[in-house]
Design an enzyme around this catalytic site. Sequence first.
Site, PDB file in Angstrom:
ATOM      1  N   GLU A  53      30.443  47.669  21.626  1.00  0.00           N
ATOM      2  CA  GLU A  53      31.643  46.888  21.897  1.00  0.00           C
ATOM      3  C   GLU A  53      32.772  47.232  20.935  1.00  0.00           C
ATOM      4  O   GLU A  53      33.701  46.456  20.750  1.00  0.00           O
ATOM      5  CB  GLU A  53      31.337  45.382  21.828  1.00  0.00           C
ATOM      6  CG  GLU A  53      30.955  44.867  20.456  1.00  0.00           C
ATOM      7  CD  GLU A  53      29.450  44.936  20.170  1.00  0.00           C
ATOM      8  OE1 GLU A  53      28.999  44.199  19.287  1.00  0.00           O
ATOM      9  OE2 GLU A  53      28.743  45.729  20.823  1.00  0.00           O
ATOM     10  N   ASP A  75      36.754  45.280  17.672  1.00  0.00           N
ATOM     11  CA  ASP A  75      35.410  44.829  18.016  1.00  0.00           C
ATOM     12  C   ASP A  75      35.550  43.553  18.848  1.00  0.00           C
ATOM     13  O   ASP A  75      36.302  42.642  18.491  1.00  0.00           O
ATOM     14  CB  ASP A  75      34.598  44.546  16.749  1.00  0.00           C
ATOM     15  CG  ASP A  75      33.154  44.199  17.062  1.00  0.00           C
ATOM     16  OD1 ASP A  75      32.309  45.110  17.023  1.00  0.00           O
ATOM     17  OD2 ASP A  75      32.883  43.018  17.347  1.00  0.00           O
TER      18      ASP A  75
END
Length: 426
Positions: A334, A291
């Site tokens: 993301e 992430d």
Amino acid sequence: MLNSFLLLAEAVVYFSVMAALFRFRKRIGLGVFICALGVMHFLETYLASVFYVASPFGMVSPGSAVLFSGKLVMLLLLYMKEDAATVRQPIYGLLLGNVLMIGLVLLVRMHAIAPLPDGRLPDIGFIDEMGWLMVWGTALLFIDAILLILLYEKLGRSLRGAQFTRILISVACVLTFDQAGFYTALHFISGAPVAVFFGGWFAKMAAALTFSTLLVAYLKWFEERQIPMPRGLTDIFDTLTYRERYEALVEHVGRDGLTGLLNRGRFDSDGEVAVQTSLRTARPLSLLIFDVDHFKLINDRFGHAEGDKVLKAVAALLAEAASSEDQVFRIGGEEFAILSSRPHAVAKLFGESIRYAVKAPANTRRFDLTISAGVSSVSESTRGLADLFALADQRLYRAKSTGRDRIVGEPAINEAAAAWTKSVQS
């Protein structure tokens, strides 16, 4: 020169009428185009066997040089704008129709023939000769069509942007093969001299140039509909006639539009298969979920365009770091994932190397970029991808909540991973 001009005029007239029938296929039906193609088959075979004219190339038959060459280009057009399931219909129809004609002629010959009032009798010998020549020509056409499509697709890999050259080379090569095959039969049936072969070949090369030019012009100026994908292919064309656009679609199915990585759908399907294979074979399999830290702030401060650049850069780094056996996915905004065949300890170190690589080019950006990751591996308690994902996601959450910019795996290896990271940084 007059004969050459007439041959050119015949080519233009043939192409114009057939292209018009094809262009209006949505209104009048594709069957009109196919029927016209079939009707012309008899004329082209008849002319190719008995009708020749003098030209600068030698002895040339309009049936072979113009009509047959034009038909081959029409079949290529049919393939390009429809599909292989459609293009096989006229080819099979011509082949089976000619076989049926030969069979019926054999029965007709058994009749007791009554002469006409003027004493004339039908020329059955001519029918026999023409029939077998048409069957041979149609058999060649079947092979020609397959070769033409295969060559057209093969050249697509190197000449995708040069459509005219691609079409011209394909048509010219196949017409050369056909000229050799058809002349062989013509020589044995009607005693055609070798001058017919060379004259016909030169004329077919000129026809290839003419029809290729007309085809490219037609595609550019009259055909606006996109080429559809093949559908319902069940015979030899299913095996041999994948067009390059279909291959391109398959290549990009299941990929993320921004980064080019495999998407969440592929992660769910491929991941489950990988987990089950690992459980069955006892081969190691690890999942790393990455992430990008503070990604929302990057978007808010520098704009979404900059955020997209970050995602592309991270995706490129992950793809470069992954081995040929790894699969890299973008599974969220993301969030990225790697399915790796590495055992857990090695996968954790692999994650650390990626984390460090992401930080390395910080001096080239207006902001610091870091990532966090959670790592899990298939074990005896793993039943499927959901278990593997839940554990890696839990560890990712721990990495985010304990300061970010870190990789969290099994606690037992944290100290070793930290030592390895420290040695890399030093």
